[in-house]
Design a protein around this motif. Structure first.
Motif, short mmCIF file in Angstrom:
data_model
loop_
_atom_site.label_atom_id
_atom_site.label_comp_id
_atom_site.label_asym_id
_atom_site.label_seq_id
_atom_site.Cartn_x
_atom_site.Cartn_y
_atom_site.Cartn_z
N ILE A 1 0.83 -1.07 -0.03
CA ILE A 1 0.01 0.04 0.04
C ILE A 1 0.91 1.24 0.04
O ILE A 1 0.61 2.04 -0.75
N SER B 1 1.17 3.69 -3.01
CA SER B 1 0.89 5.45 -2.61
C SER B 1 1.93 6.40 -3.10
O SER B 1 1.78 7.20 -3.67
N LEU C 1 1.56 9.28 -5.88
CA LEU C 1 2.27 10.59 -5.65
C LEU C 1 3.40 11.09 -6.58
O LEU C 1 3.46 12.32 -7.09
#
Length: 201
Positions: free
Chosen positions: A21, A25, A29
């Motif tokens: 995760i 992420s 980003l």
């Protein structure tokens, strides 16, 4: 398997999921940051797509005869790309209106336009008797052949995407609404008033 081993395996799986995760992420980003940097560097501008010319190509002087076609218009548009990136246009449909009645539609096929270039694209619209009331058909022919002054309205939406290093921007839509007057004998625009509205879709 003992309860301690089960707890260890569960904790290990939970730890892997958290790592995945966090990795996804971070990548998301990073991608957003790269796109933002590119957008800020390129400073994309709204595409300019203008009606340049509308001329009469064919006239059937008798709107009551068996041939449905009353007249044919040719619309010429100018596309201008001031960006340092290319623009990909989708198919665009334009409607010609006479006395508030849609009398024909023309389609400009989608195309790619290189950076900092201008391009002319054209479409032909045939107006037939079935789309007009008899009075309107006669008025249109009279405006063309007697008055040498035809008032029309051209409406349509142009959709485009800017492409930078393989990344495509969200669709930009430009709505065109032009009130025009043409002189059939001179094959020229007498007057043109256009409104343009750009928005993100």
């Amino acid at each position: 398997m003992t309860s301690s081993n089960t707890s260890t395996a569960a904790a290990s799986i939970k730890g892997c999921c958290c790592c995945l995760i966090l990795l996804f992420s971070f990548l998301l980003l990073l991608s957003l940051a790269v796109i933002l940097v590119i957008v800020l560097a390129v400073k994309p501008k709204k595409p300019q797509f203008n009606l340049q010319q509308l001329t009469l190509q064919y006239l059937n002087p008798n709107p009551t005869d068996s041939n449905n076609v009353v007249l044919t218009f040719r619309m010429l548009f100018n596309a201008k790309n001031d960006n340092i990136a290319g623009i990909k246009y989708s198919d665009s449909t334009f409607t010609i209106m006479y006395r508030g009645v849609p009398v024909g539609r023309g389609v400009v096929r989608g195309f790619y336009q290189a950076a900092r270039t201008e391009k002319s694209v054209a479409t032909t619209v045939s107006v037939d008797r079935s789309k007009l009331l008899q009075a309107d058909a006669e008025a249109l022919v009279r405006d063309v052949s007697v008055n040498d002054r035809v008032e029309l309205r051209v409406m349509g939406d142009v959709k485009a995407r800017i492409r930078v290093i393989g990344i495509t921007s969200p669709t930009v839509q430009v709505s065109i609404d032009c009130a025009i007057v043409i002189s059939p004998s001179k094959q020229s625009l007498v007057s043109k008033q256009c409104g343009f509205d750009g928005l993100q879709v």
